[in-house]
Design an enzyme around this catalytic site. Sequence first.
Site, PDB file in Angstrom:
ATOM      1  N   CYS A   6       0.837  -1.211   0.000  1.00 59.05           N
ATOM      2  CA  CYS A   6       0.000   0.000   0.000  1.00 59.05           C
ATOM      3  C   CYS A   6       0.871   1.260   0.000  1.00 59.05           C
ATOM      4  O   CYS A   6       2.049   1.213   0.328  1.00 59.05           O
ATOM      5  CB  CYS A   6      -0.919  -0.040   1.227  1.00 59.05           C
ATOM      6  SG  CYS A   6      -1.852   1.460   1.529  1.00 59.05           S
ATOM      7  N   HIS A   7       0.253   2.375  -0.357  1.00 58.30           N
ATOM      8  CA  HIS A   7       0.981   3.645  -0.426  1.00 58.30           C
ATOM      9  C   HIS A   7       1.628   4.050   0.893  1.00 58.30           C
ATOM     10  O   HIS A   7       2.693   4.651   0.899  1.00 58.30           O
ATOM     11  CB  HIS A   7       0.040   4.765  -0.877  1.00 58.30           C
ATOM     12  CG  HIS A   7      -0.261   4.691  -2.330  1.00 58.30           C
ATOM     13  ND1 HIS A   7       0.585   5.217  -3.281  1.00 58.30           N
ATOM     14  CD2 HIS A   7      -1.267   4.115  -3.000  1.00 58.30           C
ATOM     15  CE1 HIS A   7       0.089   4.978  -4.470  1.00 58.30           C
ATOM     16  NE2 HIS A   7      -1.036   4.299  -4.337  1.00 58.30           N
ATOM     17  N   THR A   8       0.973   3.725   1.982  1.00 60.82           N
ATOM     18  CA  THR A   8       1.508   4.151   3.285  1.00 60.82           C
ATOM     19  C   THR A   8       2.857   3.484   3.572  1.00 60.82           C
ATOM     20  O   THR A   8       3.729   4.079   4.194  1.00 60.82           O
ATOM     21  CB  THR A   8       0.486   3.843   4.394  1.00 60.82           C
ATOM     22  OG1 THR A   8      -0.776   4.318   3.961  1.00 60.82           O
ATOM     23  CG2 THR A   8       0.849   4.528   5.690  1.00 60.82           C
TER      24      THR A   8
ATOM     25  N   CYS B 122     -10.385   4.002  17.543  1.00 57.72           N
ATOM     26  CA  CYS B 122     -10.170   3.422  18.885  1.00 57.72           C
ATOM     27  C   CYS B 122      -8.973   4.093  19.555  1.00 57.72           C
ATOM     28  O   CYS B 122      -7.949   4.345  18.928  1.00 57.72           O
ATOM     29  CB  CYS B 122      -9.920   1.918  18.749  1.00 57.72           C
ATOM     30  SG  CYS B 122      -9.469   1.103  20.285  1.00 57.72           S
TER      31      CYS B 122
ATOM     32  N   ARG C 156      -3.251   3.596  20.812  1.00 62.07           N
ATOM     33  CA  ARG C 156      -2.736   4.569  19.839  1.00 62.07           C
ATOM     34  C   ARG C 156      -1.309   5.023  20.092  1.00 62.07           C
ATOM     35  O   ARG C 156      -0.461   5.005  19.207  1.00 62.07           O
ATOM     36  CB  ARG C 156      -3.618   5.819  19.872  1.00 62.07           C
ATOM     37  CG  ARG C 156      -4.624   5.864  18.786  1.00 62.07           C
ATOM     38  CD  ARG C 156      -5.453   7.136  18.923  1.00 62.07           C
ATOM     39  NE  ARG C 156      -5.316   8.006  17.761  1.00 62.07           N
ATOM     40  CZ  ARG C 156      -5.801   7.713  16.567  1.00 62.07           C
ATOM     41  NH1 ARG C 156      -6.416   6.577  16.361  1.00 62.07           N
ATOM     42  NH2 ARG C 156      -5.656   8.553  15.563  1.00 62.07           N
TER      43      ARG C 156
ATOM     44  N   CYS D  13      -6.850  -2.772   4.386  1.00 55.66           N
ATOM     45  CA  CYS D  13      -6.647  -1.329   4.240  1.00 55.66           C
ATOM     46  C   CYS D  13      -7.449  -0.764   3.081  1.00 55.66           C
ATOM     47  O   CYS D  13      -8.580  -0.336   3.249  1.00 55.66           O
ATOM     48  CB  CYS D  13      -5.164  -0.972   4.121  1.00 55.66           C
ATOM     49  SG  CYS D  13      -4.906   0.810   3.958  1.00 55.66           S
TER      50      CYS D  13
ATOM     51  N   ARG E 264      -3.155  -3.481  -7.173  1.00 61.80           N
ATOM     52  CA  ARG E 264      -2.476  -3.993  -5.988  1.00 61.80           C
ATOM     53  C   ARG E 264      -1.539  -5.147  -6.311  1.00 61.80           C
ATOM     54  O   ARG E 264      -1.919  -6.077  -7.020  1.00 61.80           O
ATOM     55  CB  ARG E 264      -3.485  -4.533  -4.974  1.00 61.80           C
ATOM     56  CG  ARG E 264      -3.939  -3.539  -3.940  1.00 61.80           C
ATOM     57  CD  ARG E 264      -2.773  -3.120  -3.052  1.00 61.80           C
ATOM     58  NE  ARG E 264      -3.248  -2.320  -1.947  1.00 61.80           N
ATOM     59  CZ  ARG E 264      -3.355  -0.984  -1.952  1.00 61.80           C
ATOM     60  NH1 ARG E 264      -2.988  -0.287  -3.001  1.00 61.80           N
ATOM     61  NH2 ARG E 264      -3.805  -0.346  -0.881  1.00 61.80           N
TER      62      ARG E 264
ATOM     63  N   HIS F 270       1.053  -3.542   6.243  1.00 63.51           N
ATOM     64  CA  HIS F 270      -0.140  -3.399   7.103  1.00 63.51           C
ATOM     65  C   HIS F 270      -1.402  -3.922   6.421  1.00 63.51           C
ATOM     66  O   HIS F 270      -2.488  -3.736   6.936  1.00 63.51           O
ATOM     67  CB  HIS F 270      -0.332  -1.936   7.505  1.00 63.51           C
ATOM     68  CG  HIS F 270      -0.611  -1.037   6.343  1.00 63.51           C
ATOM     69  ND1 HIS F 270       0.373  -0.611   5.477  1.00 63.51           N
ATOM     70  CD2 HIS F 270      -1.757  -0.504   5.878  1.00 63.51           C
ATOM     71  CE1 HIS F 270      -0.165   0.138   4.544  1.00 63.51           C
ATOM     72  NE2 HIS F 270      -1.460   0.224   4.758  1.00 63.51           N
ATOM     73  N   GLU F 271      -1.252  -4.571   5.235  1.00 64.44           N
ATOM     74  CA  GLU F 271      -2.461  -5.051   4.554  1.00 64.44           C
ATOM     75  C   GLU F 271      -2.447  -6.579   4.569  1.00 64.44           C
ATOM     76  O   GLU F 271      -2.467  -7.227   3.529  1.00 64.44           O
ATOM     77  CB  GLU F 271      -2.489  -4.490   3.117  1.00 64.44           C
ATOM     78  CG  GLU F 271      -3.892  -4.152   2.646  1.00 64.44           C
ATOM     79  CD  GLU F 271      -3.939  -3.465   1.290  1.00 64.44           C
ATOM     80  OE1 GLU F 271      -4.291  -2.272   1.242  1.00 64.44           O
ATOM     81  OE2 GLU F 271      -3.623  -4.104   0.276  1.00 64.44           O
TER      82      GLU F 271
ATOM     83  N   CYS G 156     -14.833   3.647  20.818  1.00 69.91           N
ATOM     84  CA  CYS G 156     -15.411   2.365  20.398  1.00 69.91           C
ATOM     85  C   CYS G 156     -16.877   2.280  20.805  1.00 69.91           C
ATOM     86  O   CYS G 156     -17.680   1.649  20.120  1.00 69.91           O
ATOM     87  CB  CYS G 156     -14.640   1.196  21.001  1.00 69.91           C
ATOM     88  SG  CYS G 156     -13.125   0.811  20.101  1.00 69.91           S
TER      89      CYS G 156
ATOM     90  N   CYS H 104     -13.280   1.608  24.781  1.00 63.07           N
ATOM     91  CA  CYS H 104     -12.953   3.033  24.942  1.00 63.07           C
ATOM     92  C   CYS H 104     -14.143   3.893  24.518  1.00 63.07           C
ATOM     93  O   CYS H 104     -15.095   3.415  23.892  1.00 63.07           O
ATOM     94  CB  CYS H 104     -11.687   3.384  24.149  1.00 63.07           C
ATOM     95  SG  CYS H 104     -11.943   3.500  22.368  1.00 63.07           S
TER      96      CYS H 104
ATOM     97  N   CYS I  44     -11.148  -1.890  20.438  1.00 61.44           N
ATOM     98  CA  CYS I  44     -11.095  -2.499  21.775  1.00 61.44           C
ATOM     99  C   CYS I  44     -12.492  -2.788  22.314  1.00 61.44           C
ATOM    100  O   CYS I  44     -12.662  -3.572  23.220  1.00 61.44           O
ATOM    101  CB  CYS I  44     -10.306  -1.618  22.748  1.00 61.44           C
ATOM    102  SG  CYS I  44     -11.217  -0.164  23.339  1.00 61.44           S
TER     103      CYS I  44
END
Length: 367
Positions: free
Chosen positions: A40-42, A106, A110, A169, A362, A62-63, A98, A95, A92
């Site tokens: 992914c781009h991130t 969430c 963090r 993602c 992708r 992260h995907e 959430c 919180c 979670c």
Amino acid sequence: MQIRAAVLEEFGQPLKIQEIDLAGPAKGEVLVRLEACGVCHTDLYTASGADPSGYAPTVLGHEGAGVVESVGEGVTSLQPGDHVVTLFSPQCRECIHCQSPKTNLCLAIREQQNKGYLPDGTTRLSRDGDPIRHFMGTSTFAEATVMPEIALAKVAPDAPLDRCALFACGLSTGLGAAMFTAKVEAGSTCVVFGAGMVGLGAVAGCRLQGAERIICVDLSDDRLELAKGQGATEVWKADANTVDRILEETGGFGADYTFEATGLVGVMRQAVESARMGWGLCTVCGVAGKGETLDIVPRFLITGRRVCGSSFGGVKGRDQVPELVQRYLDGDIDVDPFISHRITLDDVNKGFELMEAQDGIRSVIEF
Ligand SMILES: NC(=O)c1ccc[n+]([C@@H]2O[C@H](COP(=O)([O-])OP(=O)(O)OC[C@H]3O[C@@H](n4cnc5c(N)ncnc54)[C@H](O)[C@@H]3O)[C@@H](O)[C@H]2O)c1
Ligand SMILES: [Zn+2]
Ligand SMILES: [Zn+2]
């Protein structure tokens, strides 16, 4: 255990594929063996050094989607053998965010996640005894990862994991922007700027919500063709007159819903200006460059347009990613056209190159 992983050693340099150590899951954590991971781009944004909050060394990715291998103390919602999608945006369920239906952001982990640590402030990744930080709480450019239970969505075991990875993602971000952030109403007119993974997901989301007109705008003919496959009723080549054209085609009013999925602040502005007076809602999905700002003439807001942002499509991951995957299994979402390249972990840098060249939607790493 020893795992192979793609490590970001130095910004602007190719990732280095190597063996590193992964410790077992601590309390509340889960060891996942990855089957697939999208590029992914991130990941590229961080690898390039453009992200001001980036750090190295770290394992990017992260995907991801995979199978639970083992669980730490106190984990109750997952067990070995479960199929899971990784969530950089956890849920979670306790919180204040959430508990509110208004947001998916969430608050539970963090701070530590942003710094590259698991919730207890340590890492499970290391090399020669030196800790390596996690990335987005996921670090899925690796054969296996350890993640908090609250950051894993359990999905149907019959859903192919290469397809599931996209729900971690890009695809969920686009689908969710239309379904959960904008909550597109049936019969409405929508415009989606950008036909990458996120924009195409938004087109599909508008279709699932029953939109009547879905106009997709992009510079690439190939991508506009894919947009048709996802339900765009019209596809337009982007140009400087796009806003005027939208106004003309909507009786001078603008579209009920607009979506920006390019990361370009100039296009964000177009998306705001082409939203309908009175009630048009512009949803911004793109991540702009460092320090860039979005110019909006306030008159557009006074006359009833609204602007909102959407992180991970407003999707509450543990509850709603499994639902989206189920809609894929039910035949409502056509995921296959998004997987343009299948690569190995060793080719992860090739995945970055393909993305920079806009070759396909992708690349998915298969383990
Ligand atoms: N909000 C989130 O949680 C989240 C999650 C993932 C990605 N993103 C961001 O969403 C954005 C889109 O991601 P992607 O993976 O789809 O990217 P992408 O680069 O694959 O797609 C962007 C598309 O925009 C098109 N485009 C460029 N200029 C245009 C113009 N003037 N008018 C219309 N279209 C134009 C490009 O041709 C391309 O097809 C990126 O900024 C990405 O960082 C946000
Ligand atoms: Zn992403
Ligand atoms: Zn929470």
